[in-house]
Design an enzyme around this catalytic site. Sequence first.
Site, PDB file in Angstrom:
ATOM      1  N   GLU A 284     -15.863  -6.273   8.083  1.00 34.85           N
ATOM      2  CA  GLU A 284     -15.612  -6.665   9.326  1.00 34.85           C
ATOM      3  C   GLU A 284     -14.152  -6.859   9.694  1.00 34.85           C
ATOM      4  O   GLU A 284     -13.881  -6.553  10.757  1.00 34.85           O
ATOM      5  CB  GLU A 284     -16.251  -8.213   9.358  1.00 34.85           C
ATOM      6  CG  GLU A 284     -16.977  -8.798  10.512  1.00 34.85           C
ATOM      7  CD  GLU A 284     -17.782  -9.933  10.551  1.00 34.85           C
ATOM      8  OE1 GLU A 284     -18.864  -9.753  10.304  1.00 34.85           O
ATOM      9  OE2 GLU A 284     -17.026 -11.244  10.759  1.00 34.85           O
ATOM     10  N   GLU A 287     -13.181  -3.466  10.671  1.00 31.63           N
ATOM     11  CA  GLU A 287     -13.587  -3.214  12.106  1.00 31.63           C
ATOM     12  C   GLU A 287     -12.948  -3.800  13.193  1.00 31.63           C
ATOM     13  O   GLU A 287     -12.749  -3.124  14.182  1.00 31.63           O
ATOM     14  CB  GLU A 287     -15.210  -3.448  11.991  1.00 31.63           C
ATOM     15  CG  GLU A 287     -16.295  -2.913  12.919  1.00 31.63           C
ATOM     16  CD  GLU A 287     -17.496  -3.602  12.840  1.00 31.63           C
ATOM     17  OE1 GLU A 287     -17.700  -4.336  11.970  1.00 31.63           O
ATOM     18  OE2 GLU A 287     -18.157  -3.010  13.845  1.00 31.63           O
ATOM     19  N   CYS A 310     -23.036 -12.467  10.398  1.00 33.71           N
ATOM     20  CA  CYS A 310     -23.479 -12.782   9.181  1.00 33.71           C
ATOM     21  C   CYS A 310     -24.980 -13.653   9.355  1.00 33.71           C
ATOM     22  O   CYS A 310     -25.419 -13.938   8.534  1.00 33.71           O
ATOM     23  CB  CYS A 310     -22.536 -13.626   8.307  1.00 33.71           C
ATOM     24  SG  CYS A 310     -20.667 -13.530   9.002  1.00 33.71           S
ATOM     25  N   SER A 330     -19.986  -7.009  15.717  1.00 35.89           N
ATOM     26  CA  SER A 330     -19.853  -6.373  14.343  1.00 35.89           C
ATOM     27  C   SER A 330     -21.146  -5.904  13.983  1.00 35.89           C
ATOM     28  O   SER A 330     -22.081  -6.298  13.894  1.00 35.89           O
ATOM     29  CB  SER A 330     -18.986  -7.177  13.280  1.00 35.89           C
ATOM     30  OG  SER A 330     -19.122  -6.491  12.080  1.00 35.89           O
ATOM     31  N   LYS A 369     -32.877 -16.616   6.551  1.00 39.30           N
ATOM     32  CA  LYS A 369     -32.551 -15.525   5.766  1.00 39.30           C
ATOM     33  C   LYS A 369     -34.108 -14.986   5.121  1.00 39.30           C
ATOM     34  O   LYS A 369     -34.185 -13.954   4.607  1.00 39.30           O
ATOM     35  CB  LYS A 369     -31.775 -16.040   4.578  1.00 39.30           C
ATOM     36  CG  LYS A 369     -30.476 -16.557   4.848  1.00 39.30           C
ATOM     37  CD  LYS A 369     -29.556 -14.975   4.956  1.00 39.30           C
ATOM     38  CE  LYS A 369     -28.259 -15.469   5.579  1.00 39.30           C
ATOM     39  NZ  LYS A 369     -27.494 -14.050   6.112  1.00 39.30           N
ATOM     40  N   GLU A 372     -34.608 -12.404   7.578  1.00 42.71           N
ATOM     41  CA  GLU A 372     -33.682 -11.201   7.742  1.00 42.71           C
ATOM     42  C   GLU A 372     -34.008 -10.215   6.549  1.00 42.71           C
ATOM     43  O   GLU A 372     -34.062  -9.011   6.660  1.00 42.71           O
ATOM     44  CB  GLU A 372     -32.377 -11.917   7.288  1.00 42.71           C
ATOM     45  CG  GLU A 372     -31.236 -10.817   7.419  1.00 42.71           C
ATOM     46  CD  GLU A 372     -29.914 -11.427   6.982  1.00 42.71           C
ATOM     47  OE1 GLU A 372     -29.669 -12.103   6.051  1.00 42.71           O
ATOM     48  OE2 GLU A 372     -29.058 -11.011   7.775  1.00 42.71           O
ATOM     49  N   GLU A 377     -35.053  -2.361   8.398  1.00 39.73           N
ATOM     50  CA  GLU A 377     -33.891  -1.675   8.184  1.00 39.73           C
ATOM     51  C   GLU A 377     -33.192  -1.995   6.703  1.00 39.73           C
ATOM     52  O   GLU A 377     -32.329  -1.338   6.366  1.00 39.73           O
ATOM     53  CB  GLU A 377     -32.698  -1.674   9.134  1.00 39.73           C
ATOM     54  CG  GLU A 377     -32.324  -3.228   9.496  1.00 39.73           C
ATOM     55  CD  GLU A 377     -33.269  -3.981  10.645  1.00 39.73           C
ATOM     56  OE1 GLU A 377     -34.231  -3.667  10.628  1.00 39.73           O
ATOM     57  OE2 GLU A 377     -32.694  -5.018  11.269  1.00 39.73           O
ATOM     58  N   CYS A 514     -23.411 -23.045   7.953  1.00 42.74           N
ATOM     59  CA  CYS A 514     -24.505 -23.056   7.114  1.00 42.74           C
ATOM     60  C   CYS A 514     -24.701 -24.553   6.210  1.00 42.74           C
ATOM     61  O   CYS A 514     -25.937 -24.793   5.789  1.00 42.74           O
ATOM     62  CB  CYS A 514     -24.132 -21.961   5.978  1.00 42.74           C
ATOM     63  SG  CYS A 514     -23.812 -20.616   6.783  1.00 42.74           S
TER      64      CYS A 514
END
Lengths: 584, 168
Positions: A284, A287, A310, A330, A369, A372, A377, A514
């Site tokens: 990141e 980037e 994230c 990102s 999560k 996710e 993908e 978090c």
Amino acid sequence: MEIINLTIDNKPVVVKKGTTVLEAATSIGIHIPTLCYMKLEDLNIENRPGGCRVCVVEVKGRRNLAPACCTEATEGMEVNTHSIRAINARRTVMELILSDHPADCLVCPKSGNCDLQNMAHRMGIREIHYKGEQSSYRKDTSPAIIRDIDKCIMCRRCEMMCNEVQTVGVLSAINRGFNSVVAPAFEMNLDHSVCTYCGQCVAVCPTGALTEVDETGAVIRALSDPSKTVIVQTAPAVRAALGEEFGMEAGTLVTGKLVAALRRLGFDYVFDTDFAADLTIMEEGAELLNRLTRHLQGDPNVKLPILTSCCPAWVKFFEHQFPDLKDVPSTARSPQQMFGSIAKSYFAQQLGVRREDLVVVSIMPCVAKKYERGRDEFSVNNNPDVDYAITTRELAALIKISNIEFRALPNEEFDKPLGESTGAGVIFGTTGGVIEAAVRTAYEVYTGKELPRIDFHELRGMEGLRHATIDFNGLPLNIGIAHGLGNARRLLEDVRSGKSRFHAIEIMSCPGGCIGGGGQPYHHGNSEILVKRQQAIYREDSNKTIRKSHENPYIKKLYAEFLGAPLSEKSHHLLHTEYFDRTK
Amino acid sequence: MPKIKLADSTVQTIREICKKYDNKEGELINVLHNVQEKLGYLPAEVQEVIALELNMSVAKVYGVVTFYSFFTMIPQGEYPISICMGTACYVRGAEQVLNEFKRQLKVEVGQTTPDGRFSLSCLRCVGACGLAPVVMVGDKVFGRVAPQQVKDIIAEYHEGCPHEAKSA
């Protein structure tokens, strides 16, 4: 400032005008019971619908009882919080709520953590005098959250979180009278809605109406399968909260005991998501610098600000709400997914194990999560990079099931190579941490100089929206930070209208980041717990010898042996992702 | 939930109504009234357009639609019959009147007859308590209705050409 004098249970109390009877009572140590009311002081979040009527008190000269949470203290007021009338009314209210609540406490996932159960216990309810109709709704199961609405008591905390704090707008009170309930539009399932699975509804639900999908059984089965190598990663915020589940003071760091517990549970390798957080910074950060350099060279196509990626709930949020901006964040995958991807390629190769025989378990402070890890993908030939994602709470349950005396455990170290991390990886666990970690690395890569300081206090804190300018050797880098999706929305609207003056923005869905995740031990409305967890995260950072991601020796090794360089073709393939327009 | 595709002109109608109320969230109830008046009911797809126009969540719109008994998500019959269940009407026998309508039309509250002619719903007080029990068919108010009159009221509309059907 106008001052008000009143008495509560014959004790005099002096408060500012505008204070409620409830707050006035709390200030002198009288704790009036509440149920729907919730206040997260440090985050400016309040739920005060005045709906449950559990907090009623008797006020001298007033005909009816007053709900303490919604009644302003007035001069000369005489409040009695435990008159027989108040006690009886409160008990009647509780009994009526309980009369329409399934009495399956023994097997309820919320048992032991349920505000309703605690309140019934505190009031000494031994009998329910009212027999009436019981609600019966369909259970709604999604990839991350289960809605068991028979247990809803209409406190509307979830609705407040979903609408006012997160501005996601999935949950609303629907219908009327006895049939009223909190549900998505047209009573559709959560997985058909724009729900982000941030889990803040779960975090504040007083009962078992909203809970996470339980994956502990699947983890136990994987651990007992001799044909599988089972490895585990633990997110930064877990170590700052897990101790609470075992009666330890909020803010106690339990990193060493956490590692020891995971080893005793039978994981073959105990690794750290912080390692993947360092990796995230490499990608990141690269980037960010790439976009920044092109921007400074006058490239009109470059997208700035760069947004962190994230947080899976945040990703799903912009895919639903700002699909036109999907090339702004990102492309770096989250640390959880970077870990899974590296584990099932690089590490599986090192072990000589087929990816199908390697099981990756995540311990996360998060319920999103779970969603996710299931995204298409993030799998290869139908084998997911991360097999199971369990919350901090689920891990605590696993430890208890396995007869491990957590508090008596020794401190142990993570395994190598995916367990080595820096202070920069740890601070991913709190709001402001990702961007601070990125600054530590990007500064040194960009300027070629060593940072004069490592702690960026201007990026820290609990305010929902923060900004700071960091001097990058003459280039003022404007940084924005938002936690809570409502705050994120405000920054996003500026990006959409071209008004944003930031170069980089960190976004976390949960208030506090978090540490306040939907999978963390329940805070029961006490936001001080989140502040203590945040302090613990920064303590862990300053205890580390290496505090910059690019100095992690195992990260260097990973690039030298396997990935090449940040943003290399291999990195793109394994560590980056794409986003989808979910309005279609 | 099966999706219906709204005609462009319908979407346009909804947008115009929202615009009339300055696309204000606080005007939701007025918007819903106006749209239901035009379309007869408020299916999910219509609520989605309204939510978008007023910049609020569909869940909130649905919450309001399901809270007020006046709003309906089911297509109304040609002649919507509403029985007032307010306190005054109730104590003067509205329930018996309602039961008689149910019996004769063979539908439950919230349903429409198979021929699409009549739909049956309950209301909370229309402000004509002096005429209790009150029945409304379309805009027309029938006062002091006894169960024995139900047959005649239905017959009046069954002929196909009800006199004064749309005026009170």
